[in-house]
Design an enzyme around this catalytic site. Structure first.
Site, short mmCIF file in Angstrom:
data_model
loop_
_atom_site.label_atom_id
_atom_site.label_comp_id
_atom_site.label_asym_id
_atom_site.label_seq_id
_atom_site.Cartn_x
_atom_site.Cartn_y
_atom_site.Cartn_z
N HIS A 62 0.82 -1.23 0.00
CA HIS A 62 0.00 0.00 0.00
C HIS A 62 0.85 1.27 0.00
O HIS A 62 0.32 2.37 -0.15
CB HIS A 62 -0.93 0.04 1.22
CG HIS A 62 -1.96 -1.05 1.23
ND1 HIS A 62 -2.84 -1.24 0.19
CD2 HIS A 62 -2.24 -2.02 2.14
CE1 HIS A 62 -3.63 -2.28 0.47
NE2 HIS A 62 -3.27 -2.77 1.64
N ASP B 123 -2.54 -10.69 -2.40
CA ASP B 123 -3.12 -10.20 -1.15
C ASP B 123 -4.61 -9.91 -1.36
O ASP B 123 -5.03 -9.61 -2.48
CB ASP B 123 -2.38 -8.92 -0.74
CG ASP B 123 -2.70 -8.45 0.66
OD1 ASP B 123 -1.93 -8.75 1.59
OD2 ASP B 123 -3.74 -7.77 0.84
N HIS C 255 -6.18 -7.39 -0.45
CA HIS C 255 -6.35 -5.96 -0.72
C HIS C 255 -5.66 -5.56 -2.02
O HIS C 255 -4.62 -6.12 -2.36
CB HIS C 255 -5.75 -5.14 0.44
CG HIS C 255 -6.34 -5.44 1.78
ND1 HIS C 255 -5.75 -6.30 2.67
CD2 HIS C 255 -7.47 -4.99 2.36
CE1 HIS C 255 -6.50 -6.38 3.77
NE2 HIS C 255 -7.54 -5.59 3.61
N ASP D 195 -4.04 -12.86 3.45
CA ASP D 195 -5.29 -12.45 4.11
C ASP D 195 -6.54 -12.78 3.29
O ASP D 195 -7.66 -12.50 3.72
CB ASP D 195 -5.25 -10.97 4.51
CG ASP D 195 -4.62 -10.08 3.45
OD1 ASP D 195 -4.32 -10.56 2.34
OD2 ASP D 195 -4.42 -8.88 3.75
#
Ligand code: ZN
Length: 317
Positions: free
Chosen positions: A136, A173, A175, A254
């Protein structure tokens, strides 16, 4: 030669974002315990992560961003010495403590050293068990538990230092890797392929902003079999056409069904399958070269089993 490196450093345990924060040092303990217990550790070449040179971090980040993190750390250390709190909050989810700067240098340093070792042929591939994670982190901004974008730094380094013409970034991931996209979007030497739960944090990525970004947003509750089909139909032809000379992996776990951070339905078998597919591309086009960096994964047991599955494929054990 089929050696898999395992890069980490005790400094990565010292970074801490406050009581009950899910991105916690216990994540690395769970991974280490599992690898020891299953014997997978014995198949890995364990190496200490060095600190990254600032000039290498500048391949992916603005100087001001790097200087700001350094300055915030110095100020926090002074405030702690004067009796102030142990943490400074950068945004709602992201905080630093006195050790964050050093841990972030080790996390990026792990990816850089792994790149060197793989390029030198000392290792076939490598996994960086590091925190803070990176995907991120944008060119000029820390966010979402991330400070420096370890994968983007290493990908840019491979292009510059080794004059590679094509590197791929694979991000699984849960995200969207908005930071990696922010840094590599529009760079024709890099191809990024990813899937991520959408709509979901960081609420970006529903469109691919440049030709070198293949974003595949998927709804919550997507399961492994559906994802395997998506990967086969969308990622694989793009990776085959691109013929990467090296592959970097943003390895977030995740999307595991037991991970409450996201709502996706993957299991360790799915992470193993994805790793096989990445390894297949690496074998055919990249001389086997893969550098994988830990991103998310917040249920310690599911994370540990998933990293084990990922490493069993990377190391062939
Ligand atoms: Zn994540």
């Amino acid at each position: 030669m089929n050696k898999t490196g395992y890069y980490t450093h005790r400094d990565c345990w010292k970074h801490d974002m406050g009581h009950d924060h899910p991105e916690c040092p216990a994540r690395l303990d769970a991974i280490e315990d599992r690898l020891l217990m299953t014997g997978v550790s014995d198949a890995l070449e364990r190496r200490e992560a060095p600190t990254a040179a600032l000039a290498d971090i500048e391949l992916a980040h603005d100087r001001m961003h790097i200087a700001a993190l350094r300055g915030l750390t110095d100020r926090l250390v002074d405030e702690i010495a004067a009796g102030g709190p142990e943490h400074a909050q950068l945004d709602q989810d992201t905080a630093i403590n006195a050790h964050t700067w050093q841990a972030a240098l080790r996390a990026a340093g792990a990816a850089l050293a792994a790149t060197d070792a793989v390029m030198a042929g000392e290792l076939e591939n490598a996994f960086c068990a590091v925190r803070p994670p990176g995907h991120h982190a944008c060119r000029d901004k820390a966010m979402g538990f991330c400070f420096f974008n370890n994968v983007a730094v290493a990908a840019r380094y491979a292009l510059e230092r080794y004059r590679l013409k094509r590197v791929a970034v694979v991000d699984f991931d849960v995200h969207h890797g908005n930071g990696t996209e922010n840094i590599l979007s529009g760079d024709p030497r890099a191809l990024m392929v990813s899937f991520f739960q959408h709509p979901f944090y960081p609420y970006s990525g529903d469109q691919s902003p440049a030709a070198n970004m293949l974003n595949v947003p998927v709804p919550a509750y997507t399961r492994g079999m559906e994802l395997r089909e998506i990967i086969e139909m969308m990622w694989m032809p793009r990776l085959e056409a691109f013929k990467p000379e090296m592959i970097f992996v943003s390895a977030g776990f995740d999307a595991h069904r037991e991970d409450d951070m996201g709502q996706m339905g993957l299991t360790e078998q799915d992470f193993a399958w994805i790793t096989y597919r990445i390894k297949d591309i690496a074998r055919r086009f990249s001389n086997g070269r893969i550098v994988s960096c830990l991103e998310g994964g917040y249920n310690p047991q599911a994370l540990a089993r998933s990293v084990e599955a990922h490493l069993r494929v990377l190391a062939d054990v």
